[in-house]
Scaffold this motif. Structure first.
Motif, PDB file in Angstrom:
ATOM      1  N   GLU A  45       8.656  -0.469   2.747  1.00 12.36           N
ATOM      2  CA  GLU A  45       7.555  -1.148   2.069  1.00 12.36           C
ATOM      3  C   GLU A  45       6.486  -1.455   3.119  1.00 12.36           C
ATOM      4  N   VAL A  46       5.296  -0.900   2.926  1.00 14.31           N
ATOM      5  CA  VAL A  46       4.196  -1.098   3.871  1.00 14.31           C
ATOM      6  C   VAL A  46       3.167  -2.017   3.224  1.00 14.31           C
ATOM      7  N   TYR A  47       2.848  -3.099   3.913  1.00 12.13           N
ATOM      8  CA  TYR A  47       1.932  -4.103   3.382  1.00 12.13           C
ATOM      9  C   TYR A  47       0.683  -4.216   4.246  1.00 12.13           C
ATOM     10  N   HIS A  48      -0.429  -4.523   3.570  1.00 11.94           N
ATOM     11  CA  HIS A  48      -1.673  -4.845   4.254  1.00 11.94           C
ATOM     12  C   HIS A  48      -1.971  -6.311   3.992  1.00 11.94           C
ATOM     13  N   LEU A  57       2.251  -4.405   7.995  1.00 10.42           N
ATOM     14  CA  LEU A  57       3.662  -4.633   8.313  1.00 10.42           C
ATOM     15  C   LEU A  57       4.524  -3.685   7.503  1.00 10.42           C
ATOM     16  N   VAL A  58       5.592  -3.184   8.134  1.00 10.52           N
ATOM     17  CA  VAL A  58       6.570  -2.375   7.417  1.00 10.52           C
ATOM     18  C   VAL A  58       7.896  -3.132   7.406  1.00 10.52           C
ATOM     19  N   GLU A  59       8.449  -3.300   6.208  1.00  3.07           N
ATOM     20  CA  GLU A  59       9.769  -3.907   6.081  1.00  3.07           C
ATOM     21  C   GLU A  59      10.625  -3.048   5.172  1.00  3.07           C
ATOM     22  N   TYR A  60      11.908  -3.416   5.029  1.00  6.42           N
ATOM     23  CA  TYR A  60      12.864  -2.484   4.438  1.00  6.42           C
ATOM     24  C   TYR A  60      13.505  -2.971   3.146  1.00  6.42           C
ATOM     25  N   THR A 111       6.036   7.449   8.644  1.00  2.85           N
ATOM     26  CA  THR A 111       5.250   7.381   7.412  1.00  2.85           C
ATOM     27  C   THR A 111       4.381   6.135   7.390  1.00  2.85           C
ATOM     28  N   ALA A 112       4.955   5.017   7.831  1.00  8.19           N
ATOM     29  CA  ALA A 112       4.190   3.761   7.861  1.00  8.19           C
ATOM     30  C   ALA A 112       2.974   3.892   8.775  1.00  8.19           C
ATOM     31  N   ILE A 157       0.819  -1.228   0.000  1.00  7.00           N
ATOM     32  CA  ILE A 157       0.000   0.000   0.000  1.00  7.00           C
ATOM     33  C   ILE A 157       0.845   1.267   0.000  1.00  7.00           C
ATOM     34  N   ASP A 158       2.156   1.132   0.269  1.00  5.46           N
ATOM     35  CA  ASP A 158       3.016   2.311   0.287  1.00  5.46           C
ATOM     36  C   ASP A 158       4.469   1.858   0.192  1.00  5.46           C
ATOM     37  N   GLU A 159       5.298   2.672  -0.474  1.00  9.64           N
ATOM     38  CA  GLU A 159       6.712   2.338  -0.555  1.00  9.64           C
ATOM     39  C   GLU A 159       7.545   3.591  -0.705  1.00  9.64           C
TER      40      GLU A 159
END
Length: 446
Positions: A44-47, A95-98, A120-121, A37-39
């Motif tokens: 990297e933000v995932y739903h 979840l936010v990962e890098y 931001t996440a 949903i965002d990067e």
């Protein structure tokens, strides 16, 4: 497996070996389905998509990964996945990962994660979830990033903060404490400093080796453990999942590794509750949201005393609770026993600090509701069985007259039986008979 295995153990062991040889393993390593949903730069933000017919509802949870560790820490394998657990409950899960860190990222420092990535996440998750406040959960260094972010940006839409295995007092880490005097002899110009500067950070093989070294005893005894657990499918599956997790370690950016090495390992910067970052001082006392802290009973990387040191520093939080749970550094988060310890406490905590009308029941509440439904059904069935088929008109009239009295007596009884506000025996820390044997597992409330 017993010294003299029983016939059923031999059959199970043979089946496990055959399955591993033919199919390559026993663990269900399918990842939970998710959508980006965002990067951004190393963000990297995932739903995670809802499971089956389960409908998402309630305040969202954001899982913050630590540097160098893959997001597999939260989604280790089916049956031992915190992500799977939350999604199955209907909790909006993010979840936010890098991503992969390379040499070109060597100039990025901790400021990148505390000023840009994690804030931001949190904002993106809140917006994606309809403007709801976010329950932030951070494991290991992810917990430290989450705390520093919450302290530095009090305007973020954070509902609560959960810190899992994040050491604040490095002096109480057995692997590091004996080396600190030697590290400080070099005045910042030692071999470790020269090496990470030349390499642009800590490369993946080094990170993987360091993680394995932290559980050196388990690594040495692993062949024996496998041989004696050939009939234990769950044990072997968990071992496979942990091996995959370790094999997917990620590198540290050079500047960030330098800050962690000099400020945390050598300087023990957070033990006082504040640290310098850029042009400002970040103080943990500025955290103004409820904080839940977990320490692992057998954690060698972040022992419970090193984690518990943060509790007295969180003076601005409306409530701080500390729980000791079974497991090592990774096991406390996603081990087999985490399902009945860490996850259960986390469910109760998130429910406690969520929006009043969110309506997401905890597993405990679901069990109680199911039990109450069954009891009511039994009573109804028993009443129908004992009741006469036809009742005289006079009796019907009498029962109608008696109904208001019975209703009034039931209301009075309900008022007497109603518990006082804040006195629920199921609340975390309110029940002196904890689920865990250690006295230190009881919550510390201000």
């Amino acid at each position: 497996m017993d010294l003299v295995p029983k016939p059923d153990q031999v059959v199970t062991a043979a089946s496990n070996v055959a399955h591993k040889v033919l199919y390559g393993g026993l663990a269900d390593l399918r990842p939970m389905p998710r959508t980006l949903i965002d990067e951004g730069t190393l963000r990297e933000v995932y739903h995670y998509r809802p499971s089956g017919k389960v409908k998402e509802q309630g305040d969202p949870v954001l899982l913050v990964t630590p540097l160098a560790a893959p997001a597999l820490c939260y989604d280790l394998r089916r049956g031992c996945s915190l992500v799977e657990h939350l999604v199955t409950l209907g909790r909006p899960t993010y979840l936010v990962e890098y991503g992969q860190v390379s040499f070109r990222d060597r100039a990025l420092g901790m400021e990148h994660w505390i000023d840009e990535v994690v804030p931001t996440a949190i904002r993106e998750v809140s917006e994606h979830a309809g403007g709801r406040p976010v329950h932030v959960v951070g494991w290991s260094l992810g917990g430290i990033f989450a705390m520093l972010t919450a302290a530095d940006s009090p305007d973020l839409p954070i509902a609560s903060l959960t810190v899992v295995g994040s050491p604040v007092d490095v002096k109480q880490v057995p692997l590091v404490a004996p080396l600190r005097p030697l590290l400080n002899l070099t005045a910042g110009r030692g071999m470790i400093t020269r090496t990470y500067q030349a390499l642009g950070g800590a490369p993946r093989p080094l990170v993987r080796w360091a993680f394995q070294l932290s559980s050196f005893q388990k690594l040495v005894t692993k062949p024996v453990a496998v041989a004696t657990h050939l009939d234990d499918t769950e044990f072997l599956a968990q071992l496979e999942a942990v091996d995959r997790f370790t094999a997917n370690m990620i590198a540290y950016p050079g500047r960030t590794f330098g800050q962690l090495y000099h400020r945390f390992i050598k300087g023990n910067a957070l033990v006082t509750g504040s640290m310098e970052l850029g042009d400002r001082t970040i103080s943990l006392a500025d955290i103004s949201v409820p904080v839940l802290v977990f320490g692992g009973a057998t954690d060698g990387i972040a022992p419970a005393p090193a984690v518990k040191s943060v509790v007295p520093l969180l003076t601005g939080a409306p409530e701080v609770r500390f729980e000791i749970v079974p497991g090592g550094h990774l096991g406390m988060l996603t081990g087999r026993r985490a399902r009945t310890s860490t996850w259960q406490v986390l469910d109760e905590w998130v429910a406690q600090w969520s929006s009043p009308a969110e309506g997401v029941p905890t597993p405990t509440a679901r069990k109680k509701a199911a039990s109450a439904t069954k009891t009511a059904a039994r009573k109804t069935a028993a009443t129908k069985a004992s009741a006469p088929k036809k009742a005289p008109a006079a009796k019907k009239t009498a029962s109608k007259k008696a109904a208001p009295k019975k209703a009034a007596s039931k209301k009075a009884a309900a008022k007497k039986a109603a518990p006082k506000k804040g006195a629920s025996p199921e609340a975390i820390g309110a029940n002196p008979r904890r689920r865990y044997g250690s006295g230190g597992s009881r919550a510390l409330s201000k």
